[in-house]
Design a protein around this motif. Structure first.
Motif, PDB file in Angstrom:
ATOM      1  N   ASN A   1      10.416   2.490 -35.255  1.00 28.78           N
ATOM      2  CA  ASN A   1       9.813   2.650 -33.948  1.00 28.78           C
ATOM      3  C   ASN A   1      10.287   3.941 -33.299  1.00 28.78           C
ATOM      4  O   ASN A   1      11.472   4.174 -33.183  1.00 28.78           O
ATOM      5  CB  ASN A   1      10.257   1.503 -33.065  1.00 28.78           C
ATOM      6  CG  ASN A   1       9.181   0.508 -32.761  1.00 28.78           C
ATOM      7  OD1 ASN A   1       8.096   0.586 -33.309  1.00 28.78           O
ATOM      8  ND2 ASN A   1       9.503  -0.425 -31.907  1.00 28.78           N
ATOM      9  N   PRO A   7       5.740  -0.358 -29.612  1.00 29.89           N
ATOM     10  CA  PRO A   7       6.074  -1.500 -30.465  1.00 29.89           C
ATOM     11  C   PRO A   7       5.132  -1.605 -31.668  1.00 29.89           C
ATOM     12  O   PRO A   7       3.956  -1.281 -31.574  1.00 29.89           O
ATOM     13  CB  PRO A   7       5.921  -2.710 -29.557  1.00 29.89           C
ATOM     14  CG  PRO A   7       5.393  -2.225 -28.270  1.00 29.89           C
ATOM     15  CD  PRO A   7       5.310  -0.729 -28.298  1.00 29.89           C
ATOM     16  N   VAL A   8       5.675  -2.027 -32.762  1.00 26.66           N
ATOM     17  CA  VAL A   8       4.880  -2.210 -33.971  1.00 26.66           C
ATOM     18  C   VAL A   8       4.403  -3.656 -34.010  1.00 26.66           C
ATOM     19  O   VAL A   8       5.205  -4.580 -33.947  1.00 26.66           O
ATOM     20  CB  VAL A   8       5.734  -1.895 -35.225  1.00 26.66           C
ATOM     21  CG1 VAL A   8       4.940  -2.175 -36.483  1.00 26.66           C
ATOM     22  CG2 VAL A   8       6.216  -0.464 -35.188  1.00 26.66           C
ATOM     23  N   PRO A   9       3.096  -3.893 -34.057  1.00 30.10           N
ATOM     24  CA  PRO A   9       2.613  -5.272 -34.125  1.00 30.10           C
ATOM     25  C   PRO A   9       3.014  -5.907 -35.459  1.00 30.10           C
ATOM     26  O   PRO A   9       3.188  -5.219 -36.459  1.00 30.10           O
ATOM     27  CB  PRO A   9       1.097  -5.138 -34.015  1.00 30.10           C
ATOM     28  CG  PRO A   9       0.786  -3.724 -34.315  1.00 30.10           C
ATOM     29  CD  PRO A   9       2.028  -2.919 -34.076  1.00 30.10           C
ATOM     30  N   TYR A  10       3.172  -7.203 -35.428  1.00 32.39           N
ATOM     31  CA  TYR A  10       3.549  -7.916 -36.641  1.00 32.39           C
ATOM     32  C   TYR A  10       2.795  -9.234 -36.684  1.00 32.39           C
ATOM     33  O   TYR A  10       2.270  -9.703 -35.685  1.00 32.39           O
ATOM     34  CB  TYR A  10       5.052  -8.188 -36.683  1.00 32.39           C
ATOM     35  CG  TYR A  10       5.502  -9.168 -35.622  1.00 32.39           C
ATOM     36  CD1 TYR A  10       5.537 -10.526 -35.889  1.00 32.39           C
ATOM     37  CD2 TYR A  10       5.840  -8.742 -34.352  1.00 32.39           C
ATOM     38  CE1 TYR A  10       5.905 -11.435 -34.921  1.00 32.39           C
ATOM     39  CE2 TYR A  10       6.213  -9.643 -33.378  1.00 32.39           C
ATOM     40  CZ  TYR A  10       6.252 -10.988 -33.665  1.00 32.39           C
ATOM     41  OH  TYR A  10       6.612 -11.889 -32.703  1.00 32.39           O
ATOM     42  N   ALA A  11       2.790  -9.817 -37.834  1.00 29.31           N
ATOM     43  CA  ALA A  11       2.261 -11.165 -38.018  1.00 29.31           C
ATOM     44  C   ALA A  11       3.017 -11.776 -39.186  1.00 29.31           C
ATOM     45  O   ALA A  11       3.406 -11.076 -40.113  1.00 29.31           O
ATOM     46  CB  ALA A  11       0.771 -11.138 -38.290  1.00 29.31           C
ATOM     47  N   ALA A  94       1.341 -14.369 -34.773  1.00 27.11           N
ATOM     48  CA  ALA A  94       1.523 -12.994 -34.298  1.00 27.11           C
ATOM     49  C   ALA A  94       2.318 -12.978 -32.997  1.00 27.11           C
ATOM     50  O   ALA A  94       2.344 -11.987 -32.298  1.00 27.11           O
ATOM     51  CB  ALA A  94       0.168 -12.334 -34.089  1.00 27.11           C
ATOM     52  N   GLU A  95       2.944 -14.111 -32.683  1.00 24.90           N
ATOM     53  CA  GLU A  95       3.767 -14.203 -31.485  1.00 24.90           C
ATOM     54  C   GLU A  95       4.973 -15.077 -31.799  1.00 24.90           C
ATOM     55  O   GLU A  95       5.017 -15.737 -32.833  1.00 24.90           O
ATOM     56  CB  GLU A  95       2.975 -14.798 -30.322  1.00 24.90           C
ATOM     57  CG  GLU A  95       2.463 -16.195 -30.603  1.00 24.90           C
ATOM     58  CD  GLU A  95       1.575 -16.740 -29.492  1.00 24.90           C
ATOM     59  OE1 GLU A  95       1.340 -16.034 -28.508  1.00 24.90           O
ATOM     60  OE2 GLU A  95       1.136 -17.876 -29.619  1.00 24.90           O
TER      61      GLU A  95
END
Length: 117
Positions: A1, A7-11, A94-95
């Motif tokens: 980052n 922020p880098v989205p993630y799942a 994703a949260e």
């Protein structure tokens, strides 16, 4: 980052496979089952005691007030009435819930049940 990227989205993909050797229910029959999944931020902060305090059963009354009740991020489909149910159910999250210490703070303040996690 980097500050420019943000922020880098993630799942996270999760598969709920099975449970083994579940005890009988109160009527002496194999239990009706489903599984709940939650992800909590800052895993380095989680202590063994948190695993015994986090509860997805929001129907417990005051007799279970020491438990930190949180809404699951995913419920599996109901499993068969069995001691060894197989779900093969999956989800992509994703949260996550806040860190365990934040959950604990909200619980101690009496705000966990009413917070929008």
């Amino acid at each position: 980052n980097t500050p420019q990227q943000g922020p880098v989205p993630y799942a996270m993909s999760i598969t709920i496979i099975e449970a083994r050797d579940l005890p009988n229910n109160g009527a002496g029959e194999p239990p009706e089952t489903f599984a709940c999944v939650s992800v909590i931020d800052d895993p380095a902060e989680i202590e063994d005691r948190h695993f015994h305090l986090i509860d997805h059963d929001l129907t417990h009354g005051k007799e279970q007030s020491h438990l930190m009740k949180i809404q699951p991020l995913h419920w599996s489909k109901p499993g068969p009435r069995s001691h060894n149910p197989v779900w093969s159910d999956g989800c992509t999250l994703a949260e996550s819930h806040p860190a365990a210490k934040k959950l604990e703070q909200l619980h101690q303040e009496g705000k966990l049940a009413t917070s929008q996690l």
